[in-house]
Write a protein that holds these residues in place. Structure first.
Motif, PDB file in Angstrom:
ATOM      1  N   TYR A  63       0.787  -1.243   0.000  1.00  0.00           N
ATOM      2  CA  TYR A  63       0.000   0.000   0.000  1.00  0.00           C
ATOM      3  C   TYR A  63       0.817   1.290   0.000  1.00  0.00           C
ATOM      4  O   TYR A  63       0.317   2.343   0.314  1.00  0.00           O
ATOM      5  N   HIS A 128      -4.709  -4.768  -1.761  1.00  0.00           N
ATOM      6  CA  HIS A 128      -4.771  -3.307  -1.738  1.00  0.00           C
ATOM      7  C   HIS A 128      -4.599  -2.650  -3.107  1.00  0.00           C
ATOM      8  O   HIS A 128      -4.329  -1.454  -3.183  1.00  0.00           O
ATOM      9  N   HIS A 180     -10.066  -3.501   0.533  1.00  0.00           N
ATOM     10  CA  HIS A 180     -10.012  -2.229   1.270  1.00  0.00           C
ATOM     11  C   HIS A 180     -10.667  -1.175   0.393  1.00  0.00           C
ATOM     12  O   HIS A 180     -10.146  -0.793  -0.656  1.00  0.00           O
ATOM     13  N   GLU A 325      -8.633   4.624  15.331  1.00  0.00           N
ATOM     14  CA  GLU A 325      -7.600   5.079  14.396  1.00  0.00           C
ATOM     15  C   GLU A 325      -7.944   6.449  13.812  1.00  0.00           C
ATOM     16  O   GLU A 325      -9.094   6.741  13.494  1.00  0.00           O
ATOM     17  N   TYR A 373      -1.592   7.515  15.595  1.00  0.00           N
ATOM     18  CA  TYR A 373      -2.280   6.553  14.735  1.00  0.00           C
ATOM     19  C   TYR A 373      -3.556   6.118  15.462  1.00  0.00           C
ATOM     20  O   TYR A 373      -4.660   6.260  14.955  1.00  0.00           O
TER      21      TYR A 373
HETATM   22  O1  FUB Z   1      -4.712  -1.256   5.091  1.00  0.00           O
HETATM   23  C1  FUB Z   1      -4.282   0.056   4.855  1.00  0.00           C
HETATM   24  C2  FUB Z   1      -4.387   0.861   6.113  1.00  0.00           C
HETATM   25  O2  FUB Z   1      -3.559   0.279   7.114  1.00  0.00           O
HETATM   26  C3  FUB Z   1      -5.759   0.903   6.754  1.00  0.00           C
HETATM   27  O3  FUB Z   1      -6.597   1.857   6.243  1.00  0.00           O
HETATM   28  C4  FUB Z   1      -5.410   1.160   8.166  1.00  0.00           C
HETATM   29  O4  FUB Z   1      -6.442   0.866   9.046  1.00  0.00           O
HETATM   30  C5  FUB Z   1      -4.205   0.289   8.374  1.00  0.00           C
HETATM   31  O5  FUB Z   1      -4.604  -1.007   8.666  1.00  0.00           O
END
Ligand code: FUB
Ligand code: ZN
Length: 642
Positions: A63, A128, A180, A325, A373
């Motif tokens: 990511y 992702h 996601h 978060e 975070y």
């Molecule tokens: O998975 C990508 C990001 O990392 C998520 O949005 C956050 O919660 C963390 O898990």
């Protein structure tokens, strides 16, 4: 459905505010350059050169592209607020890299192209790819809107075109959807800027496909070539982690990973608004209620469970182990704004304000280079240290950190703050909504008439707000002023004449319909007493406790002001709360003084019989957003009462 409201263009709002201006300048002058350096240092930018080889430094991560994208988005908004040629050149450089990483079919992802090319779209659940695509699309739209330059937008249209070929219900197309979410919101933005309906269709496809049987994530897991990313632990067979446990339209509670969930709800609201889908709006409202009635902290934090960063069950809002978060509160803000645009009800902005002033505002330090975070509501540093060491809770820290391996929050904060101007007002036809009380100048067109509103205030520390209207000619319009949910009593005067607020308030807005004349003046005064907040009994952790709130700000006590062992403190039931001014970090802060008792141990015995000594103590609370700025400290939001 009545007309959907739109946020007004960022360039039409100029923030000049005692509380926010300094923070926003720091965001532009410090945070955004700092995060660029972090992206460079950690290899996120170089990953786009696609020259990483096995055994090499800075192996790309699935990511990383999303962090770079959020940084560009933040930079784009900041360029609207403040022109900066050198920043623009920097962004153009990154865009060149992104463009050069695009494959001939339009695909774009630094990890999969270099590290696992044969695994493209083989694990939508964890990979992702669509998440990175979503953030890149959002960044491209933001940069195009900010500068008019279309290179990045064209790159992302090519990628989105490719995605519309790969995904869909047609023969040979993949019936999958992102593990996601975020691309749903992004595709709607891309649709709005290009007017190309296939992007909206793809967003709708992703929404409606999720959770249908057989669940895609199960099919791909059993299929060949499934790439594992060491994240299987999040999955139980109910698929709720990715909100795929039921078709979306049958979901009625916020569930699973909180950031994914709230991004998805925002995307659902977008699709619903653009396609006039009443059924989907009904679902969004139900989910909204499930969050705000039973699954949200008093600070606007969501996703209480550290394990899987998720929503757990109704009333499960632990304080010391709260995950909450930062990204989840930002996602909640997106959802709130979209629901407000549809329903025009202040209850959404009340939550938006709560999340903004408490969780988000506190998640970045005043120096602009440290970030939270997770945002627990209680802090005992030795416990945190233990969990960090033995329970691997590496995202939950007692103090803000410069960066994280998973760095989703820092650039998310930067893009939210850089676009703060988008949240202050909303506009449609002859209606103007004032949602946030932030000193600002805003421009609106009503037909051929120009209205400029000048807002002055010392909110959130004072409840007085003054508006001055400038109009190019007298104009009939309704300006709706939000009556904050926390305010027990408000008064309003227009040109020094009192207004009967009760008579003109609907859905939490004081609606003033009149022929607005040049120099009309509106004076609003919100009573801002210190209020005690009690939780419903479903929140077992808060039983016998209350939180302090003044205006939109939630307060906390810290050991720096009140001594060690905060859990030994109980507040006098009948204490008077007095508001005093104190300088903290060079800022004039309203702190709250009150009285209580502290238990005293009579020796070193772990347990004693029958009674314990107490002494009277003077106590001080500071705003929650200011916590953890004066060294390692205990902190507590929910206080015991005696
Ligand atoms: O998975 C990508 C990001 O990392 C998520 O949005 C956050 O919660 C963390 O898990
Ligand atoms: Zn995050």
């Amino acid at each position: 459905m009545s007309k959907i409201l739109r946020q007004i263009d960022l360039q039409n709002v100029e923030i000049e505010d005692k509380f926010w201006s300094g923070r926003l300048e720091t965001n532009i002058n410090v945070t955004i350059p700092f995060e660029y350096k972090q992206c460079k240092r950690t290899g996120r930018l170089d990953a786009l050169k696609l020259d990483w080889k096995e055994g090499g430094k800075n192996k790309p991560h699935i990511y990383w592209d999303s962090d770079t994208a959020k940084w560009i988005e933040a930079a784009a908004y900041s360029l609207v607020v403040k022109k900066d040629c050198s920043l623009e050149r920097k962004v153009d450089g990154v865009i060149d890299l992104i463009a050069s990483a695009q494959q001939s079919d339009g695909y774009l992802n630094s990890y999969f192209t270099t590290v696992a090319p044969q695994k493209r779209f083989k694990n939508l659940r964890d990979g992702h790819e669509l998440y990175c695509a979503g953030h890149l699309i959002e960044a491209a739209v933001a940069y195009y809107n900010a500068t008019g330059k279309d290179k990045f937008l064209n790159v992302m249209c090519r990628y989105a075109d490719y995605l519309t070929e790969v995904f869909g219900s047609g023969r040979g197309q993949m019936k999958g959807y992102p593990g996601h979410q975020v691309i749903e919101m992004a595709l709607v933005k891309l649709y709005k800027v290009t007017a190309n309906g296939k992007y909206l269709q793809l967003a709708k496809f992703f929404v409606d496909q999720r959770g249908n049987s057989p669940v895609w994530f199960e099919q791909e897991r059993l299929g060949g070539n499934f790439e594992r990313f060491n994240s299987d632990k999040h999955y139980v067979e109910d698929f709720s982690y990715n909100q795929a446990h039921k078709p979306v339209r049958q979901q009625d509670k916020a569930d699973g990973h909180a950031v994914r969930a709230c991004y998805m709800y925002s995307g659902m609201a977008d699709v619903a608004a653009e396609t006039n889908d009443r059924d989907l709006i009904r679902v969004c409202r139900k989910i909204w209620d499930s969050i705000t009635i039973a699954r949200m902290y008093v600070t606007g934090g969501v996703g209480s469970a550290y394990y899987s960063e998720r929503f757990s069950f109704d009333g499960d809002l632990p304080n010391e182990t709260a995950y909450s978060e930062t990204c989840a509160s930002i996602a909640l803000i997106f959802f709130a704004q979209r629901m407000f645009n549809i329903d025009k009800d202040s209850r959404y902005i009340d939550v938006l304000e709560k999340a903004l002033y408490n969780t988000v505002c506190g998640s970045v330090s005043f120096d602009g280079m440290h970030f939270f975070y997770a945002n627990p509501l209680e802090e005992y540093p030795p416990a945190r240290e233990y969990r960090g060491k033995y329970e691997n809770e590496n995202h939950v820290q007692s103090v803000r950190q410069e960066w994280y391996d998973t760095a989703c929050c820092p650039p998310n904060i930067a893009r939210l703050l850089a676009s703060l101007g988008n949240y202050v007002y909303a506009h449609s036809g002859k209606d103007i909504y004032v949602n946030l009380y932030i000193g600002s100048k805003a421009d609106f067109e009503i037909g051929s008439t120009h209205i400029s509103l000048h807002q002055k205030t010392n909110y959130p520390y004072e409840g007085k707000v003054v508006f001055n209207a400038k109009v190019s000619e007298p104009v009939k319009s309704t300006i709706a002023f939000r009556l904050p949910e926390w305010c027990p009593r408000a008064t309003m005067k227009i040109n020094a004449k009192s207004v009967n607020i009760k008579e003109c308030t609907t859905k939490g807005y004081i609606r003033v319909s009149r022929l607005w004349q040049n120099n009309d003046k509106v004076e609003l005064v919100f009573d801002m007493p210190v209020r005690k907040v009690y939780a419903n009994s479903i929140v077992r952790q808060d039983a016998g406790r209350f939180a302090i709130q003044r205006g939109p700000l939630i307060y906390c006590i810290e050991s720096v002001d009140n001594g060690k062992f905060l859990s030994n403190i109980a507040v006098d039931k009948n204490t008077k709360f007095t508001v005093a001014n104190k300088r903290i970090l060079g800022q004039a802060i309203s702190v709250i003084n009150f009285s209580g008792k502290r238990r005293i141990d009579s020796g070193k015995k772990l347990y004693v019989y029958d009674s314990i000594k107490e002494k009277k103590v003077c106590l001080r609370a500071i705003p929650f957003y200011l916590r953890a700025n004066r060294g390692l400290a205990e902190m507590m939001v929910w206080l015991r009462e005696c």
